[in-house]
Scaffold this motif. Structure first.
Motif, PDB file in Angstrom:
ATOM      1  N   GLY A 256      20.592 -97.154  17.810  1.00 18.16           N
ATOM      2  CA  GLY A 256      20.165 -96.099  17.965  1.00 18.16           C
ATOM      3  C   GLY A 256      20.781 -95.044  17.269  1.00 18.16           C
TER       4      GLY A 256
ATOM      5  N   THR B 115      24.613 -87.621  16.844  1.00 16.34           N
ATOM      6  CA  THR B 115      23.981 -88.123  18.521  1.00 16.34           C
ATOM      7  C   THR B 115      25.850 -88.295  19.083  1.00 16.34           C
ATOM      8  OG1 THR B 115      21.616 -89.493  18.095  1.00 16.34           O
ATOM      9  CG2 THR B 115      22.522 -89.660  20.166  1.00 16.34           C
TER      10      THR B 115
ATOM     11  N   GLN C  90      17.780 -85.524  28.833  1.00 14.98           N
ATOM     12  CA  GLN C  90      16.509 -85.430  27.973  1.00 14.98           C
ATOM     13  C   GLN C  90      16.412 -83.561  28.076  1.00 14.98           C
ATOM     14  OE1 GLN C  90      13.257 -85.590  31.043  1.00 14.98           O
ATOM     15  NE2 GLN C  90      14.369 -86.891  32.082  1.00 14.98           N
TER      16      GLN C  90
ATOM     17  N   PHE D 251      16.866 -83.768  22.734  1.00 15.35           N
ATOM     18  CA  PHE D 251      16.469 -85.222  23.056  1.00 15.35           C
ATOM     19  C   PHE D 251      15.542 -84.866  24.085  1.00 15.35           C
ATOM     20  CE2 PHE D 251      20.923 -84.758  21.556  1.00 15.35           C
ATOM     21  CZ  PHE D 251      20.959 -86.369  21.378  1.00 15.35           C
TER      22      PHE D 251
ATOM     23  N   LYS E 215      12.308 -90.415  26.169  1.00 15.04           N
ATOM     24  CA  LYS E 215      12.576 -91.580  25.055  1.00 15.04           C
ATOM     25  C   LYS E 215      13.732 -91.586  24.636  1.00 15.04           C
ATOM     26  CE  LYS E 215       7.757 -92.470  24.040  1.00 15.04           C
ATOM     27  NZ  LYS E 215       6.513 -93.317  23.574  1.00 15.04           N
ATOM     28  N   SER E 216      14.099 -90.991  24.213  1.00 22.98           N
ATOM     29  CA  SER E 216      15.591 -90.791  23.713  1.00 22.98           C
ATOM     30  C   SER E 216      16.804 -90.933  24.997  1.00 22.98           C
ATOM     31  CB  SER E 216      16.268 -89.897  22.671  1.00 22.98           C
ATOM     32  OG  SER E 216      15.852 -88.318  23.718  1.00 22.98           O
ATOM     33  N   GLU E 217      16.539 -90.069  25.592  1.00 26.32           N
ATOM     34  CA  GLU E 217      17.526 -90.958  27.119  1.00 26.32           C
ATOM     35  C   GLU E 217      17.275 -92.659  27.879  1.00 26.32           C
ATOM     36  OE1 GLU E 217      18.614 -88.211  31.103  1.00 26.32           O
ATOM     37  OE2 GLU E 217      16.659 -89.353  30.920  1.00 26.32           O
TER      38      GLU E 217
ATOM     39  N   GLU F  97      16.106 -94.401  25.347  1.00 24.92           N
ATOM     40  CA  GLU F  97      17.001 -95.763  24.553  1.00 24.92           C
ATOM     41  C   GLU F  97      18.566 -95.855  24.277  1.00 24.92           C
ATOM     42  OE1 GLU F  97      15.526 -94.213  21.323  1.00 24.92           O
ATOM     43  OE2 GLU F  97      13.649 -95.277  21.199  1.00 24.92           O
TER      44      GLU F  97
END
Length: 590
Positions: free
Chosen positions: A102, A107, A137, A142, A145-147, A149
DNA sequence: GCCGTTTTCGGCCCGACTGTTTTCAGTCG
């Protein structure tokens, strides 16, 4: 002093460059050129370094004058000035961070710059710490959730990156498919991607499902017991991590578009890109749903044959879809008549369990068991080719003696067995003989004279320099009893690279002197590789597809050998064991 | 930066899914 680099190392360098250029917001098509070159290098069987020495780098698609110049600099000096200048502009941790699920170039850049991450494990460690502190986050773009992930991806970083043998992945795919088909809403399910192209190793499993009720199918799929983690799910596509660690992607499609979906997800990526470019030239935009004309009219395809025909091509078998010239050949209607499993009439390399000293592992089953299986498979002939008696521990006289005893025992067993059958299975008795480091065979001439024929194989000293190795193989092949070169490159998939040799010279010798080159069906060998088969064709080499059976059920692995042959564009008439007994006997013993 | 039965210039494959977004960017295959 030249700098040897493997194809994988060079491909990674190009991929890193592509990522760096993306971060630097350079021209999109220039970035794509680096990615294409990397992909092309990855799937090349020949050593890039060797091609450079032979000034043949322009034979690799995607390498133009500029890239060839960079490679020249790389192999001469060990580095590329232009690359270093570009890479100096992005944080050093970027390539490592991009290995996380991901995480792409953007990123990676954002994280590396914000937290000043070092490269390697230290960077992962620091990233984990800031993620756990909830610092990610709050960055723009960001969130919570992305943290999370990123934390999940960090947890997988060691267990990931695994490729599996085709023969390991196929049963897993078959299990998922058989689970899927327990749902009445699944009209058909089959494996796609590299699995369907029968690539020697696969990195993930792609499965297509024909259905009118995609939501119900996905609901059903999510109850599959071997799911470790769902990575993404929707009605068109669901990805999950299987208990084995392997990623499984399942895609749904309605029956009227099934052909387009099969084509799209069978790939390869390069084949599809080439095909879509061709479609564009004919005024179509092509996707997994079908073709669209410039007037936005849609054409859908229930099967793949119609789709290829619509583009002016004959159907291209999945094994050929690697963008290695198959599209041009299909335009001319000139694809080879590929060998098929049903063409195979016998198996000419197998080991039995007779209690005779051998230099390597003995088979696990009796002569009769091998014959039973051959009969069951409808074979007309087999050859039993145990490893030669060892050089150490036996005198020359003893080697001759055990060879004679072995021959008598096999023949007696055969005659007893054949007496009870209605159908004839012919038998040849040979050895698989070691090619020793100096090219001499591991057996004396009078011992070899006791055999119908011999397979010569390399089992030791795999790392000799190319010239020595080539001479070694040619010397061994020169013996009149030797008719087959066994598992030619000696590669073991996922663990050992093949030998370095002057293959054109070897193939030329084989063609001239009627020596057959083995395509070994053993799933960890699949040797001769497809790329070398293509070179062998140029020299008009003939092949034999063998299982190298050590356990009787290994005889069922013939399909892996046939698939490997098909990936090498090998036609039925180029394979000895598609011929009748008279031809085979003449070819191996005449 | 590559590439050519339209070309040595001017094109370059297509869509799903996710998360953080008020309309889209990033990633993946």
């Amino acid at each position: 002093m030249a700098h040897t680099l493997t194809n994988q190392e060079v491909a990674e360098l190009f991929e890193t460059m592509a990522a760096a250029l993306e971060i630097l917001k350079k021209n999109l098509f220039r970035i794509r050129a680096y990615d294409r070159a990397a992909a092309s290098i990855r799937q090349t069987n020949q050593s890039l370094f060797q091609l450079w020495q032979e000034e043949n780098l322009d034979s690799i698609p995607g390498l133009g004058d500029t890239f060839i110049g960079y490679l020249d600099e790389l192999f001469r000096t060990g580095k590329v000035k232009h690359f270093q200048e570009i890479l100096a502009k992005v944080p050093p941790a970027v390539p490592d961070l991009m290995k996380l699920e991901g995480v792409g170039p953007k990123t990676a850049q954002a994280l590396a710059a914000e937290f000043d991450l070092p490269r390697g494990p230290a960077g992962y460690k620091k990233l984990k710490k800031v993620a756990q502190q909830g610092k990610i986050q709050n960055l723009p773009g960001f969130g919570e959730k992305s943290e999370q992930e990123i934390l999940d991806a960090l947890a997988n970083v060691t267990s990931d990156e695994k490729r599996l043998l085709l023969a390991t992945a196929l049963p897993i795919a078959e299990d998922v498919i058989s689970y899927l088909t327990t749902s009445p809403d699944v009209l058909e399910a089959m494996s796609l991607g590299s699995l369907r192209r029968r690539a020697p190793t696969v990195g993930d499993i792609d499965i297509g499902v024909k259905t009118d009720k995609p939501d119900l199918v996905m609901e059903h799929l999510l109850k599959y017991s071997d799911i470790r983690q769902v990575l993404a799910t929707g009605s068109k596509s669901t990805s999950f991590r299987h208990q084995t660690g392997l990623q499984v992607d399942v895609k749904t499609q309605s029956p009227d578009r099934w052909g387009s979906m099969l084509q799209h997800f069978t790939g390869s990526k390069q084949h599809n890109i080439h095909l879509r470019t061709l479609a564009l030239q004919q005024g179509y935009s092509m996707s997994e749903y079908g073709l669209k004309t410039e007037q936005e009219e849609s054409l859908s395809f229930e099967d793949e044959v119609n789709l290829y025909n619509q583009l002016g091509l004959v159907f291209i078998p999945p094994e050929l879809r690697e963008d290695r010239g198959e599209i041009a050949s299909a335009q001319k209607g000139k694809l080879p008549n590929l060998v098929d499993l049903k063409d195979i009439c016998g198996d000419l390399h197998m080991h039995c369990n007779l209690d005779i000293p051998t230099s390597h592992d003995r088979g696990a089953n009796s002569v009769e068991e091998l014959l039973d299986k051959a009969l069951q498979k409808g074979y007309d002939y087999i050859a039993i080719t145990d490893h030669n008696p060892p050089r150490r521990g036996l005198t020359a006289k003893e080697r001759l003696e055990v060879t004679r005893v072995r021959r008598t025992q096999i023949q007696e067993a055969y005659l007893r067995w054949q007496d009870e059958q209605d159908r004839v299975v012919q038998l040849l008795i040979g050895y698989e003989v070691d090619i020793t480091a100096d090219g001499s065979l591991a057996l004396e001439d009078d011992v070899l004279a006791e055999l119908d024929f011999a397979i010569a194989s390399i089992h030791t000293s795999h790392k000799q320099p190319q010239e020595t190795m080539t001479e070694r193989i040619l010397t061994a092949l020169n013996h009149p009893k030797v008719r087959i070169l066994g598992h030619p490159t000696g590669r073991l998939l996922l663990s050992r690279a093949g030998i370095e040799a002057d293959w054109p010279a070897i193939f030329e010798f084989c063609a001239k002197h009627n020596k057959f080159v083995e395509i070994n069906a053993s799933p960890d060998r699949l040797d001769l590789p497809a790329g070398l088969q293509r070179i062998a064709h140029e020299h008009k080499v003939k092949f034999v597809i063998n299982t190298d059976t050590h356990y009787v059920n290994n005889m069922d692995l013939m399909r892996y050998g046939v698939w490997t042959a098909r990936r090498g564009w090998t036609a039925k008439n180029e394979v000895l064991n598609t011929r009748n007994w008279a031809d085979v006997k003449q070819a191996l013993t005449g």
